[in-house]
Design a protein around this motif. Structure first.
Motif, short mmCIF file in Angstrom:
data_model
loop_
_atom_site.label_atom_id
_atom_site.label_comp_id
_atom_site.label_asym_id
_atom_site.label_seq_id
_atom_site.Cartn_x
_atom_site.Cartn_y
_atom_site.Cartn_z
N ALA A 137 42.94 20.30 45.71
CA ALA A 137 44.45 19.88 46.03
C ALA A 137 46.11 21.74 45.88
O ALA A 137 46.88 21.47 46.50
CB ALA A 137 44.53 19.85 44.57
N SER A 138 45.40 22.72 45.33
CA SER A 138 45.79 23.39 45.16
C SER A 138 45.95 24.48 46.50
O SER A 138 46.93 25.02 47.37
CB SER A 138 45.78 24.03 44.02
OG SER A 138 45.76 24.01 43.26
N LEU A 141 48.22 22.96 48.92
CA LEU A 141 49.92 23.30 48.69
C LEU A 141 50.05 24.70 49.68
O LEU A 141 51.23 24.71 49.73
CB LEU A 141 49.92 23.21 47.51
CG LEU A 141 49.58 21.68 46.09
CD1 LEU A 141 50.12 22.02 45.35
CD2 LEU A 141 51.07 21.11 46.72
N THR A 169 49.31 17.53 42.16
CA THR A 169 49.82 17.75 43.00
C THR A 169 51.29 17.39 42.39
O THR A 169 52.39 18.87 42.62
CB THR A 169 49.93 17.12 44.38
OG1 THR A 169 48.36 17.11 45.10
CG2 THR A 169 50.54 17.59 45.16
N GLY A 173 53.76 20.51 41.92
CA GLY A 173 55.20 20.58 42.44
C GLY A 173 56.50 21.80 41.53
O GLY A 173 58.24 22.03 41.58
#
Length: 203
Positions: A137-138, A141, A169, A173
């Motif tokens: 997920a990182s 991003l 996520t 953020g």
């Protein structure tokens, strides 16, 4: 290939008949004629979520029935693509299927697979999954969010991978918006939309 929203998955595997305006060859024919190998791997995801499709005649077709002939060597040897109208030898395809439940799957279909039951992950495996999911997920991003650790890691490890990804996520953020690349429990709380009291946090 995902079955979760594919009522016409049979058309995807074996092609769409030429009589239809959107006719196209199937995945099986394409892999065997355009691919590099005679034994490609096809993974069918969440076959337990396959839904029947209604034909123009009003009758219903179970997309899983399309698999029965493809999984049987005698019939797979003479597999016919609906669009190309050419027979190919599909005996050597390696089929893998995933399902969250065996309920609703027919005995003939199950008999054609070697069943491997995957249990709920133990604590160590859950930690490994959490590290993998959050790292992926990182990367998506596109920011260098720091590796999980401490109570944040242990809390996320109690979640399913789908929820874990969503919470991470959102939390990442919040951290990034505050100029940080390390995710804290406060970021997790905001990601969840709730306040996690310190007394209830994992240690």
């Amino acid at each position: 290939m995902s079955y979760s929203a594919a009522g016409a998955i049979g058309n995807v595997l074996s092609g769409v008949d030429k009589s239809w305006g959107n006719s196209s060859i199937g995945v099986v024919f394409k892999l065997l004629t355009e691919g590099e190998f005679a034994n490609p791997v096809i993974c069918l995801d969440e076959i337990d979520k396959a839904s029947n499709s209604t034909l123009s005649s009003g009758s219903e077709r179970n997309p899983l029935n399309e698999l029965l002939a493809l999984l049987e060597p005698a019939t797979a040897k003479e597999h016919r693509d609906r669009c190309a109208e050419i027979r190919v030898d599909a005996r050597h395809i390696i089929w893998i299927a995933t399902a969250n439940s065996l309920r609703g799957l027919s005995a003939p279909l199950l008999s054609r697979f070697k069943l491997i039951l995957v249990g709920k992950p133990d604590a160590r495996s859950a930690i490994t999954i959490a590290l993998s999911v959050t790292a992926t997920a990182s990367a998506a991003l596109g920011v260098p969010v720091k590796r999980l650790r401490g109570e944040v890691l242990h809390l996320l490890a109690t979640m399913t991978p789908r929820v874990m990804r969503q919470v991470w996520t959102a939390a990442a953020g919040w951290a990034i918006s505050n100029g940080r690349f390390d995710v804290t429990m406060d970021d997790i709380s905001r990601g969840l939309g709730v306040d996690v009291p310190a007394a209830d946090r994992l240690h």
